[in-house]
Design a protein around this motif. Structure first.
Motif, PDB file in Angstrom:
ATOM      1  N   GLU A  80      -4.705  -5.900   8.460  1.00 54.82           N
ATOM      2  CA  GLU A  80      -4.674  -6.122   7.005  1.00 54.82           C
ATOM      3  C   GLU A  80      -3.521  -5.388   6.335  1.00 54.82           C
ATOM      4  O   GLU A  80      -2.916  -5.922   5.408  1.00 54.82           O
ATOM      5  N   THR A  81      -3.209  -4.179   6.770  1.00 53.54           N
ATOM      6  CA  THR A  81      -2.099  -3.467   6.130  1.00 53.54           C
ATOM      7  C   THR A  81      -0.752  -4.076   6.510  1.00 53.54           C
ATOM      8  O   THR A  81       0.144  -4.156   5.667  1.00 53.54           O
ATOM      9  N   VAL A  82      -0.620  -4.525   7.742  1.00 52.50           N
ATOM     10  CA  VAL A  82       0.619  -5.207   8.141  1.00 52.50           C
ATOM     11  C   VAL A  82       0.805  -6.469   7.291  1.00 52.50           C
ATOM     12  O   VAL A  82       1.897  -6.746   6.803  1.00 52.50           O
ATOM     13  N   ALA A  83      -0.272  -7.225   7.098  1.00 55.75           N
ATOM     14  CA  ALA A  83      -0.203  -8.443   6.277  1.00 55.75           C
ATOM     15  C   ALA A  83       0.130  -8.104   4.826  1.00 55.75           C
ATOM     16  O   ALA A  83       0.923  -8.799   4.185  1.00 55.75           O
ATOM     17  N   ALA A  84      -0.440  -7.036   4.306  1.00 56.33           N
ATOM     18  CA  ALA A  84      -0.210  -6.652   2.911  1.00 56.33           C
ATOM     19  C   ALA A  84       1.234  -6.219   2.671  1.00 56.33           C
ATOM     20  O   ALA A  84       1.760  -6.416   1.572  1.00 56.33           O
ATOM     21  N   LEU A  85       1.873  -5.650   3.681  1.00 57.16           N
ATOM     22  CA  LEU A  85       3.273  -5.246   3.516  1.00 57.16           C
ATOM     23  C   LEU A  85       4.163  -6.432   3.170  1.00 57.16           C
ATOM     24  O   LEU A  85       5.142  -6.281   2.448  1.00 57.16           O
ATOM     25  N   LYS A  86       3.817  -7.603   3.674  1.00 53.26           N
ATOM     26  CA  LYS A  86       4.612  -8.804   3.396  1.00 53.26           C
ATOM     27  C   LYS A  86       4.524  -9.213   1.932  1.00 53.26           C
ATOM     28  O   LYS A  86       5.350  -9.960   1.438  1.00 53.26           O
ATOM     29  N   GLN A  87       3.501  -8.701   1.242  1.00 54.84           N
ATOM     30  CA  GLN A  87       3.309  -9.020  -0.175  1.00 54.84           C
ATOM     31  C   GLN A  87       3.889  -7.955  -1.092  1.00 54.84           C
ATOM     32  O   GLN A  87       3.692  -8.001  -2.298  1.00 54.84           O
ATOM     33  N   SER A  88       4.579  -6.986  -0.513  1.00 51.48           N
ATOM     34  CA  SER A  88       5.216  -5.905  -1.277  1.00 51.48           C
ATOM     35  C   SER A  88       4.254  -5.198  -2.221  1.00 51.48           C
ATOM     36  O   SER A  88       4.543  -4.995  -3.389  1.00 51.48           O
ATOM     37  N   VAL A  89       3.097  -4.802  -1.715  1.00 53.85           N
ATOM     38  CA  VAL A  89       2.127  -4.079  -2.531  1.00 53.85           C
ATOM     39  C   VAL A  89       2.550  -2.623  -2.672  1.00 53.85           C
ATOM     40  O   VAL A  89       3.344  -2.115  -1.889  1.00 53.85           O
ATOM     41  N   SER A  90       1.996  -1.956  -3.662  1.00 54.43           N
ATOM     42  CA  SER A  90       2.293  -0.546  -3.885  1.00 54.43           C
ATOM     43  C   SER A  90       1.646   0.302  -2.795  1.00 54.43           C
ATOM     44  O   SER A  90       0.727  -0.139  -2.091  1.00 54.43           O
ATOM     45  N   LEU A  91       2.085   1.536  -2.687  1.00 61.24           N
ATOM     46  CA  LEU A  91       1.530   2.455  -1.704  1.00 61.24           C
ATOM     47  C   LEU A  91       0.033   2.686  -1.954  1.00 61.24           C
ATOM     48  O   LEU A  91      -0.771   2.673  -1.022  1.00 61.24           O
ATOM     49  N   GLY A  92      -0.332   2.868  -3.209  1.00 63.12           N
ATOM     50  CA  GLY A  92      -1.743   3.074  -3.542  1.00 63.12           C
ATOM     51  C   GLY A  92      -2.596   1.878  -3.159  1.00 63.12           C
ATOM     52  O   GLY A  92      -3.693   2.026  -2.615  1.00 63.12           O
ATOM     53  N   ARG A  93      -2.091   0.694  -3.431  1.00 64.27           N
ATOM     54  CA  ARG A  93      -2.832  -0.524  -3.074  1.00 64.27           C
ATOM     55  C   ARG A  93      -2.902  -0.694  -1.562  1.00 64.27           C
ATOM     56  O   ARG A  93      -3.933  -1.108  -1.026  1.00 64.27           O
ATOM     57  N   LEU A  94      -1.820  -0.359  -0.868  1.00 64.98           N
ATOM     58  CA  LEU A  94      -1.807  -0.460   0.589  1.00 64.98           C
ATOM     59  C   LEU A  94      -2.878   0.443   1.191  1.00 64.98           C
ATOM     60  O   LEU A  94      -3.586   0.052   2.111  1.00 64.98           O
ATOM     61  N   LYS A  95      -3.023   1.640   0.638  1.00 66.01           N
ATOM     62  CA  LYS A  95      -4.063   2.558   1.110  1.00 66.01           C
ATOM     63  C   LYS A  95      -5.449   1.965   0.857  1.00 66.01           C
ATOM     64  O   LYS A  95      -6.320   2.011   1.736  1.00 66.01           O
ATOM     65  N   GLU A  96      -5.660   1.401  -0.314  1.00 70.31           N
ATOM     66  CA  GLU A  96      -6.954   0.776  -0.627  1.00 70.31           C
ATOM     67  C   GLU A  96      -7.268  -0.351   0.357  1.00 70.31           C
ATOM     68  O   GLU A  96      -8.403  -0.486   0.817  1.00 70.31           O
ATOM     69  N   ILE A  97      -6.272  -1.167   0.659  1.00 71.03           N
ATOM     70  CA  ILE A  97      -6.448  -2.271   1.607  1.00 71.03           C
ATOM     71  C   ILE A  97      -6.827  -1.733   2.984  1.00 71.03           C
ATOM     72  O   ILE A  97      -7.728  -2.252   3.645  1.00 71.03           O
ATOM     73  N   ALA A  98      -6.157  -0.679   3.412  1.00 72.68           N
ATOM     74  CA  ALA A  98      -6.453  -0.081   4.725  1.00 72.68           C
ATOM     75  C   ALA A  98      -7.889   0.422   4.773  1.00 72.68           C
ATOM     76  O   ALA A  98      -8.618   0.140   5.739  1.00 72.68           O
ATOM     77  N   LEU A  99      -8.298   1.145   3.762  1.00 71.58           N
ATOM     78  CA  LEU A  99      -9.655   1.688   3.733  1.00 71.58           C
ATOM     79  C   LEU A  99     -10.708   0.584   3.712  1.00 71.58           C
ATOM     80  O   LEU A  99     -11.693   0.626   4.456  1.00 71.58           O
ATOM     81  N   GLU A 100     -10.501  -0.399   2.862  1.00 74.46           N
ATOM     82  CA  GLU A 100     -11.458  -1.504   2.759  1.00 74.46           C
ATOM     83  C   GLU A 100     -11.540  -2.300   4.066  1.00 74.46           C
ATOM     84  O   GLU A 100     -12.627  -2.603   4.554  1.00 74.46           O
ATOM     85  N   ALA A 101     -10.398  -2.618   4.634  1.00 72.55           N
ATOM     86  CA  ALA A 101     -10.378  -3.389   5.885  1.00 72.55           C
ATOM     87  C   ALA A 101     -11.008  -2.603   7.029  1.00 72.55           C
ATOM     88  O   ALA A 101     -11.721  -3.167   7.867  1.00 72.55           O
TER      89      ALA A 101
END
Length: 149
Positions: A102-123
């Motif tokens: 999920e975090t690798v996929a989110a990087l392609k969407q240019s999300v913020s660092l805070g959002r990337l952390k949220e995605i990692a935790l949730e996933a």
């Protein structure tokens, strides 16, 4: 764009990277890993992490480690202490494959660092499933038990 660094004991971080590549294709260059083989000089390991963190500059870096309190985490916490005022960084422990994908996929969407952390935790949390509980829940919604069908 944020960076993602995978850290683990032995070859686990490389395996997560390779598995993500198998599932999704080669990750973007901002995804990297550093292995910690048995007997590794910790100063050399820390220097490799510091170089990756320093290269993140102002975009920031999310570091996923395998275990809270393990050597990769402990070294990363030292790096955090040294760089967190100049390089935006977040650390999440307990890395699992769902989290990595999920975090690798989110990087392609240019999300913020805070959002990337949220995605990692949730996933990471959603990737842990009690199959028996899930099965029972599905059959209760339909009426009956999983063993009646």
């Amino acid at each position: 764009m944020c960076r993602l660094l995978l850290l683990s004991h032995s070859e686990l971080s490389r395996s997560f990277y390779d598995t993500a590549e198998l599932i999704m294709g080669r990750p973007d260059p901002q995804v990297s890993y550093i292995v910690l083989p048995y007997g590794q000089d910790m100063d050399i390991y820390q220097k490799a992490i510091e170089e990756t963190v320093a290269s993140a500059e102002t975009d920031g870096i999310l570091i996923l480690t395998d275990l809270f309190g393990g050597s990769p985490f402990m070294i990363t916490s030292r790096v955090y202490g040294k760089y967190h005022t100049t390089v935006p960084m977040e650390i999440v422990c307990g890395m699992n494959l769902s989290m990595v994908i999920e975090t690798v996929a989110a990087l392609k969407q240019s999300v913020s660092l805070g959002r990337l952390k949220e995605i990692a935790l949730e996933a990471g949390r959603k990737g842990i499933v009690d199959f028996s509980e899930r099965l029972q829940s599905q059959y209760q919604k339909k009426g009956g038990t999983p063993y009646e069908h």
